[in-house]
Enzyme design. Structure first.
Site, PDB file in Angstrom:
ATOM      1  N   CYS A   1     -17.039  29.357 -14.570  1.00  0.00           N
ATOM      2  CA  CYS A   1     -18.117  29.944 -13.755  1.00  0.00           C
ATOM      3  C   CYS A   1     -19.149  30.628 -14.639  1.00  0.00           C
ATOM      4  O   CYS A   1     -20.346  30.595 -14.354  1.00  0.00           O
ATOM      5  CB  CYS A   1     -17.545  30.951 -12.758  1.00  0.00           C
ATOM      6  SG  CYS A   1     -16.431  30.205 -11.570  1.00  0.00           S
TER       7      CYS A   1
ATOM      8  N   ARG B   1     -16.781  24.592  -6.014  1.00  0.00           N
ATOM      9  CA  ARG B   1     -18.105  24.580  -6.652  1.00  0.00           C
ATOM     10  C   ARG B   1     -19.043  23.728  -5.790  1.00  0.00           C
ATOM     11  O   ARG B   1     -19.175  22.524  -6.004  1.00  0.00           O
ATOM     12  CB  ARG B   1     -17.998  24.009  -8.068  1.00  0.00           C
ATOM     13  CG  ARG B   1     -17.076  24.807  -8.951  1.00  0.00           C
ATOM     14  CD  ARG B   1     -17.021  24.321 -10.373  1.00  0.00           C
ATOM     15  NE  ARG B   1     -15.892  24.951 -11.041  1.00  0.00           N
ATOM     16  CZ  ARG B   1     -15.893  26.187 -11.519  1.00  0.00           C
ATOM     17  NH1 ARG B   1     -16.980  26.924 -11.426  1.00  0.00           N
ATOM     18  NH2 ARG B   1     -14.815  26.697 -12.092  1.00  0.00           N
TER      19      ARG B   1
END
Lengths: 228, 73
Positions: free
Chosen positions: A65, A142
């Site tokens: 991330c 995601r």
């Protein structure tokens, strides 16, 4: 239902649990929301008139991330040039988002210029179907939702927890969608700005015959390209 | 970029927006004058309306008396 049945029905602990997991549909209005972000309370409607890339990440202070946030920050000015705003989201608190953004600035020298939704109660994640319980019940996948200036969902991308997204592809996708809107064309596989686009196939025999005499670059009546 | 901090103080962007409202303006005008993104201006003006610093009539935002005082402090 008897009163006994009703009393035995579990009461959801927060509103998000009472909402069935859903997935927005392409071409439909993006579900409205108001959310706490690192830039204060923001509503979806605040972005009306701009394109919006709404994206979720699994969790703050995680390595993939962090690379993605650096990459999104890297394309923020390119997106802004195209009239596109960025809005991140994860199931973390505002404090965690702030600490992580400051950490990225300190450790990597990158400022995060876009707001991040602190979706602690999973309301927006549930509304947009960002949770994939087969992967994780507590972290968002995601996801990327491209929402146009009229608030319509134009594209969606889903990646698993293990795989960081390609921000060049997100830029390419925005370019393709904006090119389609501007020139009423479609874009072929692996299209990039500057390349020829596809003219939508004719829908009548008369139009098909005319297409072959049109001066477009046609391989056959249904397969024509043109420079923009 | 909220406009009102946790202790009730106005943020820098709030001051920018209040200063840009010397005359009634649309959110788009405020965004242009302050160089803030339009979504931030809309969210900020809403927050300042809730705090009664700004009011809106016919899509034009204007300062209230409190907003005028707050903008000068």
């Amino acid at each position: 239902m008897s009163s006994q049945d009703a009393s035995s029905t579990p009461i959801p602990s927060h509103p998000a649990e009472s909402t069935p997991a859903s997935l927005p549909r392409l071409g439909m209005a993006a579900p409205p929301f108001e959310a706490v972000t690192t830039h204060g309370k923001i509503r979806l409607e605040d972005f009306r008139g701009s394109w919006l890339v709404l994206f979720s990440h699994p969790a703050d202070f995680t390595p993939v991330c962090t690379t993605e946030f650096i990459a999104f920050a890297g394309i923020a000015s390119e997106l802004r040039r195209r009239g596109v705003e960025l809005l991140g989201l994860s199931i973390d608190s505002p404090t965690s988002h702030i600490a992580w953004a400051l950490n990225i600035k300190e450790k990597f020298g990158i400022e995060i210029p876009f707001p991040i939704i602190a979706d602690s109660n999973k309301e927006v994640a549930t509304l947009y179907g960002m949770l994939s319980p087969g992967e994780s019940k507590t972290e968002t996948s995601r996801c990327v939702f491209v929402i146009d200036p009229d608030g319509i969902v134009r594209a969606m991308i889903y990646y698993p927890l293990t795989t960081g997204r390609n921000t060049d592809e997100i830029l390419r996708l925005i370019d393709a969608l904006q090119t389609t809107d501007k020139h009423k064309v479609a874009t072929p596989a692996n299209w990039k700005p500057g390349e020829k686009a596809i003219v939508p196939p004719p829908t009548t025999l008369e139009e098909a015959e005319a297409r072959l005499r049109s001066g477009l670059e046609c391989t056959d009546w249904y397969f024509c390209k043109k420079a923009l | 970029m909220a406009c009102i901090g946790s202790q009730g103080e106005l943020t820098e962007s709030a001051h920018k927006m209040l200063s840009s409202l010397a005359r009634p303006s649309t959110a788009e005008d405020v965004a242009e004058r302050t160089s803030l993104p339009l979504f931030r201006v809309r969210a900020g003006l809403r927050e300042m309306m809730e705090a009664k610093l700004v009011e809106m009539e016919q899509s034009l935002y204007r300062l209230t008396e409190s907003g005028r005082s707050a903008g000068q402090s």
